[in-house]
Scaffold this motif. Structure first.
Motif: not given
Length: 493
Positions: A444-462
Motif C-alpha cells: 500500500k505504500i507503493v500504491s499510495q505513492l504511484t502516479g501524481d501524488s498530492d502531498f498535502s492530502s492524507p491519502e498520500a501522506l498516509v
C-alpha cells in the motif's frame, strides 16, 4: 568545466603531489630513507591527501549548496505565476529546471547558439516543440516567466560552475604547496596520514548514521503532518482501508489493521516454509555433509539469495499461483473450491518462504558451526550417537542464535514488497482464509505513492505513517534478534 574533468584534474594533482612529496623527503634525508621519521611513501601520501581531500570536500559542498542558492534566487521570478495559477512553486521550479536543461542540451548539440537562446521569446517561439526536438518533453507550453527564469537559472549555473572550478583547483594547489613545504625528514608523516585515514573512516560512519537519521526524520515530520489531517485513533484502530482520491462517496478510511494483518499473515506462512527447510539444511551442511558436498551445496543454496525479488514475484504470479488454483480451485482438493484466483496469501507466503530459505540456512549454519568442538567431543566421548549429540547438545547450545536468525528473517519478510504486490493481490481485508487475496503495508505504500501524488492530502501522506509503523516493527525485531545473538556469542568467547 564538467565535474568529471575537474575530479580528474584534482586526482592528477594528487599524483603529482605524491611524487613531489616523496622526492622532497628523500632529498632532505640525503637520499637515505633511514634518516626519515616515516617511510618515504607516507610523505607522498601526506601531500597527495592534502591536495585531494580538501578539494574534493569543497567540490561536494559546492554541489550541495549551489542548487539551493540558485533555486532560492530563481524562485522569486516565478512566485507571481504560482500565485496566479494556484500551482505549487516546487512544480513550477521543476519546469524551470527542465527548460534550462533542455536549453543546455540544445546548445551542446548545436541546435541553438547562446545568442539564439538569449533571443528566445515564449510568445513568439514554440519552446515546447524546440525542446521536444532535443529529447525534452514538456507537459504544457512554456510561459514567458518560466523561460526568463530558465535563462537566469542557466546564467547563474554557468557563473557558479566557473567559480567552482577556480576554487576547487586553487584549493588543491594550495594544499599541494603547503604540504610540500612542510615535508622534511623530521616531519611525522605517518602519524598525520593515519589520523587522516581515521578521519575518513569516521566521516564514512557519520554518513551512514546521518542518512539513517535523515530517513527517520523525514518519516516523522510527514507522519506528524498526516496525523494533523487524519485522526491517529482511526489510523491505528480502524478496521477498513478505503482511500478515496476523488472525494466521492464519503471520506477516506485509512485503518492500518487490515494491512498489518495481511503483512503478519503472509510473513507467518513464509516463516513456516523457510524455518524448517532452512534449519534442516543448515544442520545437514554443518554436521552431516562431507566437505565436497558442502562446498557445492552451500553456494548453490545461497544462489537463491542473489535472485532479485521481482523475479520471485513473477514466479509467484505465473507459476505458483496457477498451480495452487489447479490444486485448490474449483473441483480441486476434496472437490471444494478453496481458491478462486492465483493471487492469495498462500501464493505470496510460499514464494517468500523460498526466498528466505538461504537467509535462515546461512545464519543458522554459521551459528551451529560456532558451537565449540569440545562440546561435540564431550558428548561423543560419553557414548552419545551423532544424532543424539545434534539433538541434545548442539541445537540447545545454538538455539538462542537460531532464534535470532528467525527473527531477522521475520523482519526481512515483513519488509518485502515485490512478491506481495505480484503474488498476494491488493485487497485489504481481515480474513483467516489463506487462499484469499490480501495486501500488506509495503504494497500500500507503493500504491499510495504511484502516479501524481498530492502531498498535502492524507491519502498520500498516509504512506509515511505506514512507513514509520513498519520501521518501528522491523527495528524492534532487529534489536531483539541482535540482543539474542550477541548474548549467545558472549557465551563462548
Amino acid at each position: 568545466m564538467p565535474n568529471t574533468i575537474l575530479i580528474l584534474i584534482v586526482l592528477a594533482l594528487g599524483v603529482i603531489g605524491f611524487v613531489l612529496g616523496r622526492q622532497r623527503a628523500m632529498a632532505s634525508a640525503g637520499g637515505n630513507s633511514r634518516n626519515l621519521h616515516s617511510l618515504p611513501s607516507y610523505y607522498g601520501y601526506n601531500v597527495a591527501c592534502a591536495t585531494t581531500l580538501p578539494a574534493m570536500g569543497l567540490l561536494i559542498l559546492w554541489l550541495l549548496v549551489q542548487p539551493l542558492i540558485i533555486n532560492s534566487s530563481v524562485s522569486g521570478l516565478v512566485s507571481d505565476q504560482a500565485s496566479e495559477e494556484g500551482a505549487s512553486l516546487d512544480l513550477i521550479m521543476s519546469d524551470v529546471r527542465r527548460v534550462a536543461d533542455g536549453l543546455d542540451t540544445a546548445v551542446e548539440t548545436g541546435v541553438l547558439t547562446e545568442e539564439e537562446v538569449e533571443a528566445l521569446d515564449a510568445e513568439q517561439d514554440d519552446i515546447r516543440d524546440l525542446l521536444a526536438g532535443v529529447g525534452f518533453a514538456l507537459g504544457s507550453d512554456v510561459t514567458p516567466s518560466t523561460l526568463e527564469a530558465a535563462k537566469s537559472y542557466r546564467a547563474m549555473n554557468e557563473v557558479g560552475d566557473t567559480w567552482k572550478s577556480v576554487f576547487v583547483i586553487a584549493t588543491a594547489l594550495t594544499g599541494l604547496l603547503v604540504s610540500w613545504r612542510m615535508t622534511n625528514k623530521d616531519f611525522r608523516a605517518r602519524n598525520v596520514v593515519e589520523q587522516g585515514v581515521l578521519a575518513i573512516l569516521i566521516f564514512a560512519a557519520s554518513i551512514a548514521i546521518l542518512t539513517t537519521l535523515g530517513i527517520v526524520l523525514s518519516l516523522i515530520f510527514n507522519t506528524m503532518e498526516f496525523f494533523r489531517l487524519y485522526p491517529a485513533s482511526e489510523f491505528f484502530f480502524g478496521l477498513s482501508w478505503n482511500p478515496s482520491f476523488s472525494g466521492r462517496g464519503g471520506g477516506s478510511e485509512l485503518g492500518i489493521l487490515p494491512l498489518l494483518w495481511g503483512t503478519l499473515y503472509i510473513s507467518l506462512i513464509a516463516l513456516i516454509v523457510a524455518v524448517p527447510i532452512g534449519l534442516f539444511a543448515a544442520i545437514y551442511l554443518s554436521e552431516y555433509a562431507s566437505k565436497p558436498v558442502r562446498s557445492v551445496a552451500k553456494p548453490l543454496l545461497e544462489v537463491l539469495a542473489g535472485i532479485p525479488t521481482i523475479v520471485y514475484g513473477l514466479f509467484a504470479l505465473l507459476t505458483v499461483g496457477p498451480l495452487l488454483v489447479e490444486v485448490f480451485g474449483q473441483k480441486g482438493f476434496l472437490g471444494v473450491d478453496w481458491m478462486s484466483g492465483g493471487t492469495a496469501v498462500m501464493t505470496a507466503g510460499l514464494v517468500m518462504g523460498i526466498m528466505l530459505i538461504p537467509f535462515v540456512s546461512s545464519l543458522s549454519d554459521d551459528i551451529i558451526n560456532a558451537v565449540p568442538q569440545s562440546m561435540r567431543d564431550g558428548s561423543l566421548g560419553l557414548g552419545a550417537t551423532h544424532s543424539e549429540t545434534v539433538r541434545q547438545v548442539i541445537l540447545p547450545a545454538a538455539l538462542p542464535g537460531i532464534v535470532g536468525a528467525i527473527l531477522l528473517a521475520a523482519s526481512r519478510a515483513i519488509g518485502e514488497t515485490m512478491i506481495v504486490v505480484l503474488g498476494a493481490g491488493a485487497a485489504a481485508r481481515l480474513s483467516m482464509n489463506p487462499f484469499e487475496a490480501m495486501t500488506t503495508v509495503t504494497a500500500k505504500i507503493v500504491s499510495q505513492l504511484t502516479g501524481d501524488s498530492d502531498f498535502s492530502s492524507p491519502e498520500a501522506l498516509v504512506a509515511f505513517a505506514l512507513g514509520i509503523t513498519l520501521f518501528v516493527i522491523t527495528l524492534g525485531l532487529n534489536i531483539f534478534a541482535l540482543y539474542i545473538v550477541r548474548k549467545y556469542r558472549e557465551q563462548y568467547e
